[in-house]
Scaffold this motif. Structure first.
Motif, mmCIF file in Angstrom:
data_model
loop_
_atom_site.group_PDB
_atom_site.id
_atom_site.type_symbol
_atom_site.label_atom_id
_atom_site.label_comp_id
_atom_site.label_asym_id
_atom_site.label_seq_id
_atom_site.Cartn_x
_atom_site.Cartn_y
_atom_site.Cartn_z
ATOM 1 N N HIS A 45 0.964 -1.120 -0.022
ATOM 2 C CA HIS A 45 -0.209 0.043 -0.075
ATOM 3 C C HIS A 45 0.879 1.166 0.114
ATOM 4 O O HIS A 45 0.479 2.216 -0.762
ATOM 5 C CB HIS A 45 -0.963 -0.033 1.273
ATOM 6 N N ILE A 46 1.872 1.209 0.590
ATOM 7 C CA ILE A 46 2.874 2.398 0.486
ATOM 8 C C ILE A 46 3.599 2.352 -0.651
ATOM 9 O O ILE A 46 3.586 3.664 -1.318
ATOM 10 C CB ILE A 46 3.868 2.047 1.689
ATOM 11 N N TYR A 47 3.702 1.476 -1.544
ATOM 12 C CA TYR A 47 4.420 1.571 -2.746
ATOM 13 C C TYR A 47 3.391 2.129 -3.649
ATOM 14 O O TYR A 47 3.700 2.958 -4.647
ATOM 15 C CB TYR A 47 4.910 0.265 -3.392
ATOM 16 N N ASP A 48 2.203 1.625 -3.284
ATOM 17 C CA ASP A 48 1.115 2.256 -4.233
ATOM 18 C C ASP A 48 0.906 3.795 -4.170
ATOM 19 O O ASP A 48 0.576 4.507 -4.914
ATOM 20 C CB ASP A 48 -0.319 1.490 -4.058
ATOM 21 N N GLN A 49 0.963 4.176 -2.872
ATOM 22 C CA GLN A 49 0.842 5.574 -2.535
ATOM 23 C C GLN A 49 2.037 6.306 -3.138
ATOM 24 O O GLN A 49 1.755 7.440 -3.644
ATOM 25 C CB GLN A 49 0.811 5.684 -1.077
ATOM 26 N N LEU A 50 3.135 6.026 -2.926
ATOM 27 C CA LEU A 50 4.429 6.402 -3.400
ATOM 28 C C LEU A 50 4.176 6.570 -4.963
ATOM 29 O O LEU A 50 4.804 7.534 -5.700
ATOM 30 C CB LEU A 50 5.672 5.573 -3.151
ATOM 31 N N ALA A 51 3.575 5.640 -5.693
ATOM 32 C CA ALA A 51 3.441 5.598 -7.059
ATOM 33 C C ALA A 51 2.572 6.873 -7.443
ATOM 34 O O ALA A 51 2.996 7.548 -8.466
ATOM 35 C CB ALA A 51 2.957 4.282 -7.701
ATOM 36 N N GLN A 52 1.504 7.016 -6.863
ATOM 37 C CA GLN A 52 0.647 8.080 -7.080
ATOM 38 C C GLN A 52 1.279 9.524 -6.923
ATOM 39 O O GLN A 52 1.376 10.476 -7.541
ATOM 40 C CB GLN A 52 -0.642 8.265 -6.204
ATOM 41 N N ASP A 53 2.057 9.445 -5.622
ATOM 42 C CA ASP A 53 2.897 10.676 -5.279
ATOM 43 C C ASP A 53 4.042 10.842 -6.399
ATOM 44 O O ASP A 53 4.243 11.988 -6.825
ATOM 45 C CB ASP A 53 3.566 10.735 -3.933
ATOM 46 N N PHE A 54 4.498 9.943 -6.854
ATOM 47 C CA PHE A 54 5.894 10.085 -7.859
ATOM 48 C C PHE A 54 5.105 10.504 -9.030
ATOM 49 O O PHE A 54 5.953 11.238 -9.728
ATOM 50 C CB PHE A 54 6.438 8.487 -7.969
ATOM 51 N N VAL A 55 4.132 10.171 -9.664
ATOM 52 C CA VAL A 55 3.593 10.854 -10.797
ATOM 53 C C VAL A 55 3.208 12.139 -10.817
ATOM 54 O O VAL A 55 3.555 12.911 -11.609
ATOM 55 C CB VAL A 55 2.380 10.069 -11.283
ATOM 56 N N ALA A 56 2.509 12.434 -9.509
ATOM 57 C CA ALA A 56 2.244 13.807 -9.312
ATOM 58 C C ALA A 56 3.362 14.772 -9.096
ATOM 59 O O ALA A 56 3.372 15.892 -9.582
ATOM 60 C CB ALA A 56 1.318 14.033 -8.050
ATOM 61 N N VAL A 57 4.337 14.280 -8.452
ATOM 62 C CA VAL A 57 5.568 15.060 -8.178
ATOM 63 C C VAL A 57 6.625 15.303 -9.468
ATOM 64 O O VAL A 57 7.418 16.150 -9.520
ATOM 65 C CB VAL A 57 6.228 14.305 -6.961
ATOM 66 N N GLU A 58 6.452 14.382 -10.400
ATOM 67 C CA GLU A 58 7.361 14.202 -11.500
ATOM 68 C C GLU A 58 7.589 15.421 -12.197
ATOM 69 O O GLU A 58 8.616 15.870 -12.564
ATOM 70 C CB GLU A 58 7.119 13.195 -12.645
#
Length: 104
Positions: A76-89
């Protein structure tokens, strides 16, 4: 006058050494939370990733963040980081271009 030394860090996924400003920092805070740190100044243990989605996927597959942060990083943390990663990219790319313009 001597030129300033540029701090280098290694991407935990692809193992490339790059200037610290070109990498995204993932931090494990003292409260045991895992989050993205764009400022690079949050307290806690940090791990660095290239700004590429491919490196993030490789880190997830190889559990590189688990080893670097010395803590189990749940799915679940990887999923949250994936969403954040795309938003932050996009913000990360803009900051990187700004820094390269200042250097010239």
């Amino acid at each position: 006058m001597r030129p300033r030394k540029v701090p280098l860090r290694k991407c935990v996924a692809c193992q490339d050494m790059k200037p610290k400003k070109e990498l995204i920092r993932i931090v494990r805070t003292p409260a045991e939370e895992v989050q993205i740190d764009l400022t690079g100044k949050k307290a806690g243990r940090g791990a660095y990733l290239c700004g590429k989605v491919s490196c993030f996927k490789l880190a997830k597959k190889s559990k590189a963040l688990d080893r670097a942060l010395k803590q189990h990083v749940g799915e679940h943390i990887y999923d949250q980081l994936a969403q954040d990663f795309v938003a932050v990219e996009e913000q990360f790319i803009a900051n990187k271009e700004l820094i390269s313009d200042e250097a010239e």
